[in-house]
Design an enzyme around this catalytic site. Structure first.
Site, PDB file in Angstrom:
ATOM      1  N   VAL A   1       1.255  -3.672   3.811  1.00 61.77           N
ATOM      2  CA  VAL A   1       1.002  -5.249   4.537  1.00 61.77           C
ATOM      3  C   VAL A   1       2.203  -5.947   4.068  1.00 61.77           C
ATOM      4  O   VAL A   1       2.345  -7.166   4.621  1.00 61.77           O
ATOM      5  CB  VAL A   1      -0.201  -6.087   4.138  1.00 61.77           C
ATOM      6  CG1 VAL A   1      -1.346  -5.161   4.690  1.00 61.77           C
ATOM      7  CG2 VAL A   1      -0.116  -6.145   2.645  1.00 61.77           C
TER       8      VAL A   1
ATOM      9  N   SER B   1       0.967  -1.288  -0.069  1.00 59.42           N
ATOM     10  CA  SER B   1       0.108   0.057  -0.010  1.00 59.42           C
ATOM     11  C   SER B   1       0.867   1.464   0.008  1.00 59.42           C
ATOM     12  O   SER B   1       0.283   2.327  -0.164  1.00 59.42           O
ATOM     13  CB  SER B   1      -0.868   0.009   1.139  1.00 59.42           C
ATOM     14  OG  SER B   1      -2.010  -0.626   0.886  1.00 59.42           O
TER      15      SER B   1
ATOM     16  N   TYR C   1      -3.628  -2.119 -10.261  1.00 56.14           N
ATOM     17  CA  TYR C   1      -3.639  -1.722  -8.716  1.00 56.14           C
ATOM     18  C   TYR C   1      -2.403  -2.683  -8.190  1.00 56.14           C
ATOM     19  O   TYR C   1      -1.808  -2.376  -7.328  1.00 56.14           O
ATOM     20  CB  TYR C   1      -5.038  -1.666  -8.294  1.00 56.14           C
ATOM     21  CG  TYR C   1      -4.799  -1.699  -6.410  1.00 56.14           C
ATOM     22  CD1 TYR C   1      -4.745  -0.790  -6.047  1.00 56.14           C
ATOM     23  CD2 TYR C   1      -5.294  -3.038  -6.106  1.00 56.14           C
ATOM     24  CE1 TYR C   1      -4.443  -0.790  -4.522  1.00 56.14           C
ATOM     25  CE2 TYR C   1      -5.168  -3.261  -4.661  1.00 56.14           C
ATOM     26  CZ  TYR C   1      -4.869  -2.106  -4.037  1.00 56.14           C
ATOM     27  OH  TYR C   1      -4.746  -2.141  -2.461  1.00 56.14           O
TER      28      TYR C   1
ATOM     29  N   TYR D   1      -3.895   2.866   8.284  1.00 54.80           N
ATOM     30  CA  TYR D   1      -5.011   2.075   8.289  1.00 54.80           C
ATOM     31  C   TYR D   1      -5.893   2.744   9.679  1.00 54.80           C
ATOM     32  O   TYR D   1      -5.787   4.043   9.775  1.00 54.80           O
ATOM     33  CB  TYR D   1      -4.593   0.625   8.411  1.00 54.80           C
ATOM     34  CG  TYR D   1      -3.784   0.105   7.702  1.00 54.80           C
ATOM     35  CD1 TYR D   1      -4.101  -0.026   6.093  1.00 54.80           C
ATOM     36  CD2 TYR D   1      -2.652  -0.523   7.912  1.00 54.80           C
ATOM     37  CE1 TYR D   1      -3.519  -0.652   5.290  1.00 54.80           C
ATOM     38  CE2 TYR D   1      -1.699  -0.903   6.884  1.00 54.80           C
ATOM     39  CZ  TYR D   1      -2.287  -0.987   5.548  1.00 54.80           C
ATOM     40  OH  TYR D   1      -1.322  -1.431   4.736  1.00 54.80           O
TER      41      TYR D   1
ATOM     42  N   LYS E   1       0.646   3.446  -2.958  1.00 54.81           N
ATOM     43  CA  LYS E   1      -0.767   4.442  -3.232  1.00 54.81           C
ATOM     44  C   LYS E   1      -0.426   5.722  -3.224  1.00 54.81           C
ATOM     45  O   LYS E   1      -1.247   6.545  -3.555  1.00 54.81           O
ATOM     46  CB  LYS E   1      -1.644   3.899  -2.148  1.00 54.81           C
ATOM     47  CG  LYS E   1      -2.478   2.738  -2.260  1.00 54.81           C
ATOM     48  CD  LYS E   1      -3.239   1.970  -1.046  1.00 54.81           C
ATOM     49  CE  LYS E   1      -4.008   0.810  -1.329  1.00 54.81           C
ATOM     50  NZ  LYS E   1      -4.336   0.039  -0.243  1.00 54.81           N
TER      51      LYS E   1
HETATM   52  N1  GLU Z   1      -2.451  -5.086  -2.162  1.00 55.99           N
HETATM   53  C1  GLU Z   1      -3.033  -5.055  -0.920  1.00 55.99           C
HETATM   54  C2  GLU Z   1      -4.562  -5.225  -0.947  1.00 55.99           C
HETATM   55  O1  GLU Z   1      -5.162  -4.675  -1.897  1.00 55.99           O
HETATM   56  C3  GLU Z   1      -2.455  -3.964  -0.341  1.00 55.99           C
HETATM   57  C4  GLU Z   1      -2.962  -3.999   1.134  1.00 55.99           C
HETATM   58  C5  GLU Z   1      -2.048  -2.892   1.805  1.00 55.99           C
HETATM   59  O2  GLU Z   1      -0.774  -3.099   1.902  1.00 55.99           O
HETATM   60  O3  GLU Z   1      -2.634  -2.227   2.665  1.00 55.99           O
HETATM   61  O4  GLU Z   1      -5.290  -5.850  -0.038  1.00 55.99           O
END
Ligand code: GLU
Length: 309
Positions: free
Chosen positions: A263, A68, A193, A245, A71
């Site tokens: 994650v 993530s 993504y 989060y 992002k």
């Molecule tokens: N590729 C993971 C998902 O979409 C990323 C989750 C993360 O790192 O928060 O669940």
């Protein structure tokens, strides 16, 4: 106050030694089978300062799955493409729900709460799919340029492994499409993504890549203006409020820095006008943040007096 990277080296070495005492406290991320096979007992940390210096300790040169954290970089690209119009399609507030929750998509009529929950990141990915035939190449190109490293790559095995289990993200994309907030086909958007998330970088590369966010959008090494003036403040504010989060408030209290976790066990943190930090240790707490990484940033921010507050 300016701190040179070499002044931080002894503290980072202490933090790395302390981190191994936390091995076994968390769990590996289970829903991406490939990530569940990573050696859990690893820890790395790197600090990149505005003068181009790097301090590091532990496994700081070992590449890991940034998940993530990607992002943040896809958001920067989408803002380049759409500017402030992006915010008609994505909000800027914490969701108060798990990052992959579908609940809010319906409640908010297809406008995700922020760009760092999965539905928001899918809308952001859609903007990139709209602009490039192979958006993963655009993303890896950006990361390589920012990190000054051609070693940055996409781990196609991790992406494939995630895609075999990505039912929630497919469901989120289908709902977003139904609300008219995706231009592309849901499958293609989830594919892009997932590949962004599978970018592999080391702590040193990630800290370097994050430096423009600590320097008003400029790469301090080359002097290139990577982000338009004002953009880094906005992106940092979103990291502070939505980057960890459901622990964003706790992280702001204990560390006091804009940051984004993933994650894969990485956390990238920004100290505006001073430095960028990347830390990695694969075991996660129940909210999805690296146990040893969170603790390391808390100690570093306290001992080096880095909080923005
Ligand atoms: N590729 C993971 C998902 O979409 C990323 C989750 C993360 O790192 O928060 O669940």
């Amino acid at each position: 106050m300016t701190i040179a990277a070499e002044e931080l080296a002894p503290l980072l070495a202490e933090i790395a030694a302390e981190a191994s005492g936390r091995f076994g406290e968390g769990r590996l991320h289970a829903t991406i089978p490939r990530l569940a096979q990573v050696d859990p007992n690893q820890f790395g940390i790197a600090v990149a300062t505005l003068d181009g210096g790097i301090a590091k300790a532990g496994a700081a040169d070992v590449p890991f799955s940034i998940q993530s954290i990607s992002k943040v970089f896809s958001l920067c690209l989408a803002l380049d493409y759409l500017g402030e119009d992006l915010w008609e399609r994505v909000g800027r507030n914490p969701s108060g729900l798990r990052f992959n929750s579908l609940t809010r998509i319906e409640q908010e009529q297809g406008r995700p709460m922020n760009p760092f929950v999965n539905p928001g990141a899918l809308v952001v990915a859609d903007c990139l799919v709209d602009r490039a035939a192979t958006p993963i190449h655009t993303m890896i190109g950006l990361l390589r340029r920012l990190a000054h490293s051609n070693r940055v790559s996409c781990d196609y095995e991790v992406a494939k492994s995630e895609l075999s289990m990505a039912f929630r993200n497919y469901a989120a994309a289908a709902l977003l499409k139904e609300y008219g907030n995706l231009r592309g086909e849901p499958r293609a958007v989830v594919h892009a993504y997932t590949h962004f998330c599978a970018a592999r970088m080391s702590c040193v590369e990630l800290a370097r890549a994050a430096l423009p966010l600590a320097n008003e959008g400029r790469d301090p090494v080359t002097g290139a203006q990577i982000l338009p003036p004002g953009r880094s403040r906005r992106v940092n504010s979103l990291m502070l409020t939505c980057g960890l989060y459901d622990a964003a408030g706790d992280f702001a209290y204990r560390v006091g820095l804009p940051a984004k976790s993933g994650v894969g066990g990485g956390i990238m943190a920004i100290v505006p006008n001073r430095m960028a930090i990347a830390v990695w240790s694969p075991e996660l707490d129940p909210l999805g943040n690296s146990v040893a990484g969170f603790a390391a940033l808390e100690r570093l921010a306290r001992d080096a007096d880095l909080s923005v507050f």
